[in-house]
Write a protein that holds these residues in place. Sequence first.
Motif, PDB file in Angstrom:
ATOM      1  N   PHE A  59       0.830  -1.191   0.000  1.00 25.11           N
ATOM      2  CA  PHE A  59       0.000   0.000   0.000  1.00 25.11           C
ATOM      3  C   PHE A  59       0.879   1.260   0.000  1.00 25.11           C
ATOM      4  O   PHE A  59       0.594   2.240  -0.698  1.00 25.11           O
ATOM      5  N   LEU A 105      -9.156 -11.639  10.561  1.00 23.55           N
ATOM      6  CA  LEU A 105     -10.189 -10.606  10.584  1.00 23.55           C
ATOM      7  C   LEU A 105      -9.702  -9.347  11.306  1.00 23.55           C
ATOM      8  O   LEU A 105      -9.995  -8.220  10.882  1.00 23.55           O
ATOM      9  N   ASN A 108      -5.852  -8.277   9.091  1.00 20.80           N
ATOM     10  CA  ASN A 108      -5.861  -8.126   7.640  1.00 20.80           C
ATOM     11  C   ASN A 108      -7.167  -7.578   7.078  1.00 20.80           C
ATOM     12  O   ASN A 108      -7.185  -7.109   5.937  1.00 20.80           O
ATOM     13  N   VAL A 109      -8.240  -7.658   7.845  1.00 17.55           N
ATOM     14  CA  VAL A 109      -9.506  -7.101   7.377  1.00 17.55           C
ATOM     15  C   VAL A 109      -9.805  -5.791   8.118  1.00 17.55           C
ATOM     16  O   VAL A 109      -9.841  -4.712   7.507  1.00 17.55           O
ATOM     17  N   PHE A 110      -9.991  -5.892   9.426  1.00 14.89           N
ATOM     18  CA  PHE A 110     -10.343  -4.699  10.193  1.00 14.89           C
ATOM     19  C   PHE A 110      -9.170  -3.704  10.264  1.00 14.89           C
ATOM     20  O   PHE A 110      -9.338  -2.513   9.974  1.00 14.89           O
ATOM     21  N   PHE A 112      -6.259  -3.419   8.447  1.00 20.15           N
ATOM     22  CA  PHE A 112      -5.871  -2.856   7.151  1.00 20.15           C
ATOM     23  C   PHE A 112      -6.995  -1.995   6.570  1.00 20.15           C
ATOM     24  O   PHE A 112      -6.737  -0.967   5.922  1.00 20.15           O
ATOM     25  N   GLY A 113      -8.234  -2.391   6.815  1.00 18.93           N
ATOM     26  CA  GLY A 113      -9.366  -1.603   6.324  1.00 18.93           C
ATOM     27  C   GLY A 113      -9.404  -0.221   6.955  1.00 18.93           C
ATOM     28  O   GLY A 113      -9.629   0.784   6.259  1.00 18.93           O
ATOM     29  N   MET A 114      -9.178  -0.144   8.266  1.00 17.63           N
ATOM     30  CA  MET A 114      -9.183   1.150   8.952  1.00 17.63           C
ATOM     31  C   MET A 114      -8.049   2.043   8.453  1.00 17.63           C
ATOM     32  O   MET A 114      -8.230   3.253   8.256  1.00 17.63           O
ATOM     33  N   SER A 116      -6.606   1.901   5.519  1.00 15.37           N
ATOM     34  CA  SER A 116      -6.934   2.311   4.142  1.00 15.37           C
ATOM     35  C   SER A 116      -7.934   3.450   4.123  1.00 15.37           C
ATOM     36  O   SER A 116      -7.754   4.442   3.397  1.00 15.37           O
ATOM     37  N   ILE A 117      -8.990   3.333   4.925  1.00  9.70           N
ATOM     38  CA  ILE A 117     -10.016   4.386   4.964  1.00  9.70           C
ATOM     39  C   ILE A 117      -9.416   5.696   5.471  1.00  9.70           C
ATOM     40  O   ILE A 117      -9.670   6.776   4.914  1.00  9.70           O
TER      41      ILE A 117
END
Length: 279
Positions: A59, A105, A108-110, A112-114, A116-117
């Motif tokens: 990223f 979760l 790699n999901v929560f 990385f998602g935060m 990224s946002i």
Amino acid sequence: MALHLTWDFIFGVMANIISAMVCLAPLPTFYQICKKKTSEGFQSIPYVIALFSAMLWLFYALFDGNSTLLVTINSFTFFMEIGYITVYIIYATKKDRMFTIKLLLFFNVFGFGMISIFTLFLTHGRQRVDVLGWICMIFALCVFVAPMGIMRKVIKTKSVEFMPFSLSFFLTLTAVMWFFYGFLKKDLYVAIPNTLGFLFGIAQMVLYLIYRNPKKLPAEEPKLSELSDHIVDVAKLSAICSEINTVAVPQLNDNGNNVGDQKIKEETEKTNLELDVVV
């Protein structure tokens, strides 16, 4: 047309090659997992963390614009870790499988998602690159500090069983290559964490050299005072046993009769005679 190679490119290529070798190191482990059809005894945390790290650096490199060598190695790492985690989940116990899924979760999901946002909507241009760089650097520093637990265990147990020299050597070499790559490219987000990685790698190898041959404690010989006390105790025990034998073993006369029983019989007869006289 001559190919112009810069030092940062040379160090970057070498860092890619060594990092790829380190990334391939778990293959024998996963071969054993597939062969035995069980992942019992192994943990998934290192692979989940490695996947999260690869995602962060990809990223960062995406917005940096001049980090092709970061893209190549972290793309390779990303797919390798996906493969490792997939095999682990297939052969893991239900408890370990659920724990691994929760880790995926969370990181790699929560996680990385935060990130990224936050970086996509609240930062722009160079600021976005700097924020991602700081996040990658802090996470890399945490990863490099993680081996302190293993180092503490080596010092406590005086054994290098859980810290193979080859792994420490290649991780140190990787840190050196990435440090020079970041330093020559003036990318401090790559250079700074690998400085700490180099120092911890050197410390691990020094510990290995110190504790590679565990000292075996010689068998202690019994002290002279302990031997003498033991001899005295045996002598006392022998004396007591002889007294017990003297009391317990009946004495026999020439005819084979018990001397004690004969004396009791004579005393009884004598008493009976005295009673007759009185009557």
